[in-house]
Design a protein around this motif. Structure first.
Motif, PDB file in Angstrom:
ATOM      1  N   TYR A 145       0.846  -1.193   0.000  1.00 52.43           N
ATOM      2  CA  TYR A 145       0.000   0.000   0.000  1.00 52.43           C
ATOM      3  C   TYR A 145       0.885   1.248   0.000  1.00 52.43           C
ATOM      4  O   TYR A 145       0.646   2.192  -0.740  1.00 52.43           O
ATOM      5  CB  TYR A 145      -0.898  -0.012   1.240  1.00 52.43           C
ATOM      6  CG  TYR A 145      -1.696   1.264   1.429  1.00 52.43           C
ATOM      7  CD1 TYR A 145      -2.861   1.499   0.692  1.00 52.43           C
ATOM      8  CD2 TYR A 145      -1.276   2.236   2.341  1.00 52.43           C
ATOM      9  CE1 TYR A 145      -3.581   2.662   0.853  1.00 52.43           C
ATOM     10  CE2 TYR A 145      -2.004   3.410   2.503  1.00 52.43           C
ATOM     11  CZ  TYR A 145      -3.148   3.619   1.767  1.00 52.43           C
ATOM     12  OH  TYR A 145      -3.859   4.777   1.932  1.00 52.43           O
ATOM     13  N   LYS A 200      -6.213  -4.966   3.413  1.00 49.48           N
ATOM     14  CA  LYS A 200      -7.438  -4.492   2.749  1.00 49.48           C
ATOM     15  C   LYS A 200      -7.136  -3.896   1.380  1.00 49.48           C
ATOM     16  O   LYS A 200      -8.032  -3.771   0.535  1.00 49.48           O
ATOM     17  CB  LYS A 200      -8.101  -3.433   3.637  1.00 49.48           C
ATOM     18  CG  LYS A 200      -9.601  -3.404   3.537  1.00 49.48           C
ATOM     19  CD  LYS A 200     -10.192  -2.452   4.557  1.00 49.48           C
ATOM     20  CE  LYS A 200     -11.411  -3.055   5.217  1.00 49.48           C
ATOM     21  NZ  LYS A 200     -11.999  -2.173   6.217  1.00 49.48           N
ATOM     22  N   ASN A 201      -5.881  -3.533   1.161  1.00 52.78           N
ATOM     23  CA  ASN A 201      -5.486  -2.898  -0.098  1.00 52.78           C
ATOM     24  C   ASN A 201      -4.561  -3.791  -0.920  1.00 52.78           C
ATOM     25  O   ASN A 201      -3.794  -3.303  -1.752  1.00 52.78           O
ATOM     26  CB  ASN A 201      -4.808  -1.559   0.198  1.00 52.78           C
ATOM     27  CG  ASN A 201      -5.621  -0.706   1.149  1.00 52.78           C
ATOM     28  OD1 ASN A 201      -5.423  -0.767   2.364  1.00 52.78           O
ATOM     29  ND2 ASN A 201      -6.561   0.069   0.631  1.00 52.78           N
ATOM     30  N   PRO A 207      -9.008  -8.363  -1.866  1.00 50.90           N
ATOM     31  CA  PRO A 207      -9.909  -8.733  -0.774  1.00 50.90           C
ATOM     32  C   PRO A 207     -10.916  -9.827  -1.113  1.00 50.90           C
ATOM     33  O   PRO A 207     -11.231 -10.656  -0.260  1.00 50.90           O
ATOM     34  CB  PRO A 207     -10.610  -7.411  -0.451  1.00 50.90           C
ATOM     35  CG  PRO A 207      -9.599  -6.368  -0.782  1.00 50.90           C
ATOM     36  CD  PRO A 207      -8.885  -6.883  -1.996  1.00 50.90           C
ATOM     37  N   TRP A 224      -9.031  -8.057   8.657  1.00 50.53           N
ATOM     38  CA  TRP A 224      -8.500  -7.079   7.707  1.00 50.53           C
ATOM     39  C   TRP A 224      -7.504  -6.143   8.390  1.00 50.53           C
ATOM     40  O   TRP A 224      -7.680  -5.782   9.546  1.00 50.53           O
ATOM     41  CB  TRP A 224      -9.621  -6.222   7.129  1.00 50.53           C
ATOM     42  CG  TRP A 224     -10.673  -6.984   6.389  1.00 50.53           C
ATOM     43  CD1 TRP A 224     -11.952  -7.239   6.800  1.00 50.53           C
ATOM     44  CD2 TRP A 224     -10.548  -7.603   5.100  1.00 50.53           C
ATOM     45  NE1 TRP A 224     -12.636  -7.972   5.852  1.00 50.53           N
ATOM     46  CE2 TRP A 224     -11.803  -8.215   4.798  1.00 50.53           C
ATOM     47  CE3 TRP A 224      -9.510  -7.707   4.182  1.00 50.53           C
ATOM     48  CZ2 TRP A 224     -12.030  -8.905   3.615  1.00 50.53           C
ATOM     49  CZ3 TRP A 224      -9.741  -8.400   3.003  1.00 50.53           C
ATOM     50  CH2 TRP A 224     -10.984  -8.982   2.721  1.00 50.53           C
ATOM     51  N   ILE A 225      -6.486  -5.769   7.629  1.00 49.66           N
ATOM     52  CA  ILE A 225      -5.581  -4.706   8.074  1.00 49.66           C
ATOM     53  C   ILE A 225      -5.676  -3.584   7.057  1.00 49.66           C
ATOM     54  O   ILE A 225      -5.393  -3.778   5.862  1.00 49.66           O
ATOM     55  CB  ILE A 225      -4.128  -5.210   8.213  1.00 49.66           C
ATOM     56  CG1 ILE A 225      -4.052  -6.332   9.266  1.00 49.66           C
ATOM     57  CG2 ILE A 225      -3.204  -4.059   8.597  1.00 49.66           C
ATOM     58  CD1 ILE A 225      -2.655  -6.891   9.484  1.00 49.66           C
ATOM     59  N   ASP A 226      -6.083  -2.434   7.522  1.00 51.89           N
ATOM     60  CA  ASP A 226      -6.315  -1.287   6.634  1.00 51.89           C
ATOM     61  C   ASP A 226      -4.990  -0.656   6.203  1.00 51.89           C
ATOM     62  O   ASP A 226      -3.978  -0.751   6.901  1.00 51.89           O
ATOM     63  CB  ASP A 226      -7.178  -0.254   7.358  1.00 51.89           C
ATOM     64  CG  ASP A 226      -7.862   0.702   6.391  1.00 51.89           C
ATOM     65  OD1 ASP A 226      -7.899   0.391   5.175  1.00 51.89           O
ATOM     66  OD2 ASP A 226      -8.350   1.744   6.841  1.00 51.89           O
ATOM     67  N   LYS A 227      -5.016  -0.011   5.036  1.00 48.92           N
ATOM     68  CA  LYS A 227      -3.828   0.644   4.471  1.00 48.92           C
ATOM     69  C   LYS A 227      -2.656  -0.332   4.428  1.00 48.92           C
ATOM     70  O   LYS A 227      -1.558  -0.066   4.906  1.00 48.92           O
ATOM     71  CB  LYS A 227      -3.465   1.902   5.270  1.00 48.92           C
ATOM     72  CG  LYS A 227      -4.547   2.967   5.211  1.00 48.92           C
ATOM     73  CD  LYS A 227      -4.156   4.217   5.958  1.00 48.92           C
ATOM     74  CE  LYS A 227      -5.254   5.271   5.852  1.00 48.92           C
ATOM     75  NZ  LYS A 227      -4.940   6.483   6.621  1.00 48.92           N
ATOM     76  N   CYS A 228      -2.931  -1.487   3.840  1.00 53.92           N
ATOM     77  CA  CYS A 228      -1.950  -2.572   3.835  1.00 53.92           C
ATOM     78  C   CYS A 228      -2.113  -3.392   2.560  1.00 53.92           C
ATOM     79  O   CYS A 228      -3.231  -3.666   2.130  1.00 53.92           O
ATOM     80  CB  CYS A 228      -2.161  -3.448   5.070  1.00 53.92           C
ATOM     81  SG  CYS A 228      -0.998  -4.808   5.213  1.00 53.92           S
ATOM     82  N   ARG A 236       2.592  -3.880   8.012  1.00 54.42           N
ATOM     83  CA  ARG A 236       1.896  -3.525   9.253  1.00 54.42           C
ATOM     84  C   ARG A 236       2.200  -4.588  10.314  1.00 54.42           C
ATOM     85  O   ARG A 236       1.314  -5.296  10.787  1.00 54.42           O
ATOM     86  CB  ARG A 236       0.379  -3.460   9.002  1.00 54.42           C
ATOM     87  CG  ARG A 236      -0.064  -2.279   8.146  1.00 54.42           C
ATOM     88  CD  ARG A 236      -0.143  -1.003   8.975  1.00 54.42           C
ATOM     89  NE  ARG A 236      -0.656   0.115   8.209  1.00 54.42           N
ATOM     90  CZ  ARG A 236       0.098   0.993   7.560  1.00 54.42           C
ATOM     91  NH1 ARG A 236       1.412   0.860   7.582  1.00 54.42           N
ATOM     92  NH2 ARG A 236      -0.439   1.998   6.909  1.00 54.42           N
ATOM     93  N   GLU A 239       0.156  -4.646  13.783  1.00 53.17           N
ATOM     94  CA  GLU A 239      -1.220  -5.118  13.649  1.00 53.17           C
ATOM     95  C   GLU A 239      -1.247  -6.613  13.337  1.00 53.17           C
ATOM     96  O   GLU A 239      -2.068  -7.365  13.884  1.00 53.17           O
ATOM     97  CB  GLU A 239      -1.961  -4.354  12.543  1.00 53.17           C
ATOM     98  CG  GLU A 239      -2.237  -2.905  12.869  1.00 53.17           C
ATOM     99  CD  GLU A 239      -1.189  -1.958  12.281  1.00 53.17           C
ATOM    100  OE1 GLU A 239      -1.588  -0.891  11.808  1.00 53.17           O
ATOM    101  OE2 GLU A 239       0.023  -2.283  12.305  1.00 53.17           O
TER     102      GLU A 239
END
Length: 255
Positions: A145, A200-201, A207, A224-228, A236, A239
């Motif tokens: 990301y 998530k990315n 996804p 989910w891990i966002d901005k990843c 990340r 997380e």
């Protein structure tokens, strides 16, 4: 952090800590360093083992995901491992799935992150042009990301690999093998607990791949891990480790 690479009986691997075994499988162009933060976090409570998969050393005719799964089994037998929690990223996840189906008695739980096995968009739909460093850099950045995660060292490693004819031929053979060995019809047979930890990315195994895995695996949880992107344990790590720790604690209680 530098970890000791052991060489024994034709195997190269990292083996840190003591306790229940976490066996980590890297991806097609993944390095052992991809898992550094996982080793650091868990070696105080677990035995964290990462074998180098012989992706570039197999005879061309036998280069494929099933051969890698057989290699993992030889390693597991040599090290006399049991009650293993198996973690796989990208191609390593695909190998883990094949291994679990063949040897369910060895593995007690499975963690997949950015795993192939259903669908993947390798290198953004195009294979890197040999000799073009900027093109390779762009495609390595596509993995994440945040393109800043694609360090010069990482780009240099991929550039070196794809400019070696011997390696490129095997990468292509492995990629074709992964496409041939789609896991959709076999996932229902994997009844052990599975944790899907997904960026998530993620643009390589997007996804919807994670959602399909969660629907087809009988005992799966999806996080989910966002901005990843495609390698959450690199991009990340905090997380990722928190989610992994929660899953490991949960399966301890279930046993």
């Amino acid at each position: 952090m530098e970890f000791v690479l052991k060489e024994e009986n034709g195997f190269s691997y990292i083996d840190e800590g003591e306790g229940e075994v976490l066996l980590l499988l890297h991806g097609l162009m993944g390095a052992l360093s991809n898992w550094d933060r996982v080793i650091e976090e868990f070696r105080s409570e677990y035995r964290v083992i990462i074998p180098i998969l012989p992706i570039y050393d197999l005879p061309l005719l036998t280069t494929g995901v099933k051969t890698l799964a057989k290699f993992v089994h030889k390693f597991v037998k040599y090290k006399k491992l049991k009650d293993v929690t198996l973690l796989g990223n990208s191609l390593g996840g695909h190998v883990a799935l094949i291994y679990v189906l063949a040897h369910p008695e060895v593995v007690k739980a499975l963690v997949l992150t950015g795993s192939s096995g259903l669908y993947e968009n390798a290198f953004g739909g195009t294979f890197p042009r040999r000799g073009s460093y900027d093109f390779v850099k762009e495609k390595v950045e596509f993995t994440f990301y945040d393109p800043e995660v694609a360090s010069k060292e990482l780009v240099d490693d991929v550039f070196r690999i794809i400019n070696d004819r011997h390696s490129v031929i095997r990468i292509l053979a492995m990629a074709k093998s992964a496409i041939r060995h789609n896991m959709k019809n076999d996932l229902h047979k994997i009844t052990i607990p599975v944790s899907l930890i997904w960026g998530k990315n993620d643009k390589i195994t997007p996804p919807e791949v994670a959602v399909e895995f969660s629907q087809e695996l009988p005992d799966a949880e999806l996080h989910w891990i966002d901005k990843c992107g495609h390698a959450p344990m690199m991009e990340r790590p905090d997380e990722f480790n928190t989610l992994l720790k929660g899953f490991l604690e949960k399966i301890k209680i279930r046993v």
